[in-house]
Design an enzyme around this catalytic site. Sequence first.
Site, PDB file in Angstrom:
ATOM      1  N   HIS A  18       0.761  -1.185   0.020  1.00  0.00           N
ATOM      2  CA  HIS A  18       0.062   0.132   0.134  1.00  0.00           C
ATOM      3  C   HIS A  18       0.638   1.223   0.011  1.00  0.00           C
ATOM      4  O   HIS A  18       0.355   2.316  -0.551  1.00  0.00           O
ATOM      5  CB  HIS A  18      -0.847   0.001   1.201  1.00  0.00           C
ATOM      6  CG  HIS A  18      -2.152  -1.144   1.000  1.00  0.00           C
ATOM      7  ND1 HIS A  18      -2.542  -1.631   1.989  1.00  0.00           N
ATOM      8  CD2 HIS A  18      -2.610  -1.816  -0.111  1.00  0.00           C
ATOM      9  CE1 HIS A  18      -3.545  -2.612   1.734  1.00  0.00           C
ATOM     10  NE2 HIS A  18      -3.412  -2.431   0.248  1.00  0.00           N
ATOM     11  N   SER A 102      -6.709  -1.262  -0.178  1.00  0.00           N
ATOM     12  CA  SER A 102      -6.342  -0.496  -1.506  1.00  0.00           C
ATOM     13  C   SER A 102      -7.379   0.307  -1.848  1.00  0.00           C
ATOM     14  O   SER A 102      -7.219   1.499  -2.232  1.00  0.00           O
ATOM     15  CB  SER A 102      -5.872  -1.346  -2.429  1.00  0.00           C
ATOM     16  OG  SER A 102      -6.568  -2.665  -2.551  1.00  0.00           O
ATOM     17  N   ALA A 146     -10.169 -10.971 -12.223  1.00  0.00           N
ATOM     18  CA  ALA A 146      -9.303 -10.027 -12.626  1.00  0.00           C
ATOM     19  C   ALA A 146      -9.253  -9.896 -14.294  1.00  0.00           C
ATOM     20  O   ALA A 146      -9.073  -8.905 -14.852  1.00  0.00           O
ATOM     21  CB  ALA A 146      -8.086 -10.155 -12.051  1.00  0.00           C
ATOM     22  N   ASP A 166      -3.355  -7.851  -7.333  1.00  0.00           N
ATOM     23  CA  ASP A 166      -2.814  -8.636  -6.000  1.00  0.00           C
ATOM     24  C   ASP A 166      -3.683  -9.745  -5.363  1.00  0.00           C
ATOM     25  O   ASP A 166      -4.272  -9.629  -4.404  1.00  0.00           O
ATOM     26  CB  ASP A 166      -2.560  -7.606  -4.731  1.00  0.00           C
ATOM     27  CG  ASP A 166      -3.921  -7.015  -4.321  1.00  0.00           C
ATOM     28  OD1 ASP A 166      -4.958  -7.024  -5.448  1.00  0.00           O
ATOM     29  OD2 ASP A 166      -4.012  -6.374  -3.433  1.00  0.00           O
TER      30      ASP A 166
END
Length: 281
Positions: A18, A102, A146, A166
Amino acid sequence: MNYRHGYHAGNFCDVFKHLILTLLIEHFKHKEKGFSVLDAHAGDGSYSLRGDLAAKTGEAEAGILRVLGMAHPSPVLADFLSLVRRLGLPDAEGKLTSYPGSPRLARALLRPQDKLLLSDIHPDALSSLERLFRDDRQVRIQALDAALALKSQLPPESRRALVLLDPPYEEPDEFRRQLTALKEAYKRFPTGTYAIWYPIKSPEPVRHFHRQLAASGMKPILTTEIHLAPLNNFQLNGSGMTIINPPWKLDKQLGELLPELLAALGAEKTGKVRLEWTVPE
């Protein structure tokens, strides 16, 4: 679908990942034109540090809570810690009650002309994201994995985007799947910045991934890692981020900042920082 990041929220991997994410966003803001942040494995967006999941592992104690105890952080690290404190809903004593994922960190840094694109397939994560960003017109949430998110969202209308990948790395072929998705996304949008985070236990799968990246034709590619202790095949001692099309001078910034983070984590004697160009300009 069974992965729950609440067990690991705020650990050293999160802090490393982060911190770099916020640096990347700040670099994008150097230009006035708007951009998009695509968080392809968005997760819950916020994680309780006082719930059952965090209590079972206590990983935040050796991660963000330890770093927050730094006496004199550098200005860049201090800005990141200030953001985490503000978003972490501190109690009356100033202690974090939650850790911002995030999506919350990214959203807090965006300007009115910027957008946040979130995707996940876990029902609990999607419900959490909907609660956090209800009626927020700068945030779009999609129930997509994703690979499909990259296909549907890239290239963005602004032609400027930061993509964060991630995954939990529960599947044995995760690096292969990431590489396939990246190649397709890069063909469609070669000027985007792609940040790929990964955990490190054994170094060999990571080395193989980097060899494949180097042979892929994508460039430039910068890789950075933080190791708290020598790597083995059993314990999570390292965390890495590979960045395709990194911003100018990010390597210099990371070279100064990551040794400070390593020391803040109490690993300056046992660990190390790795920073190198997997594929130069």
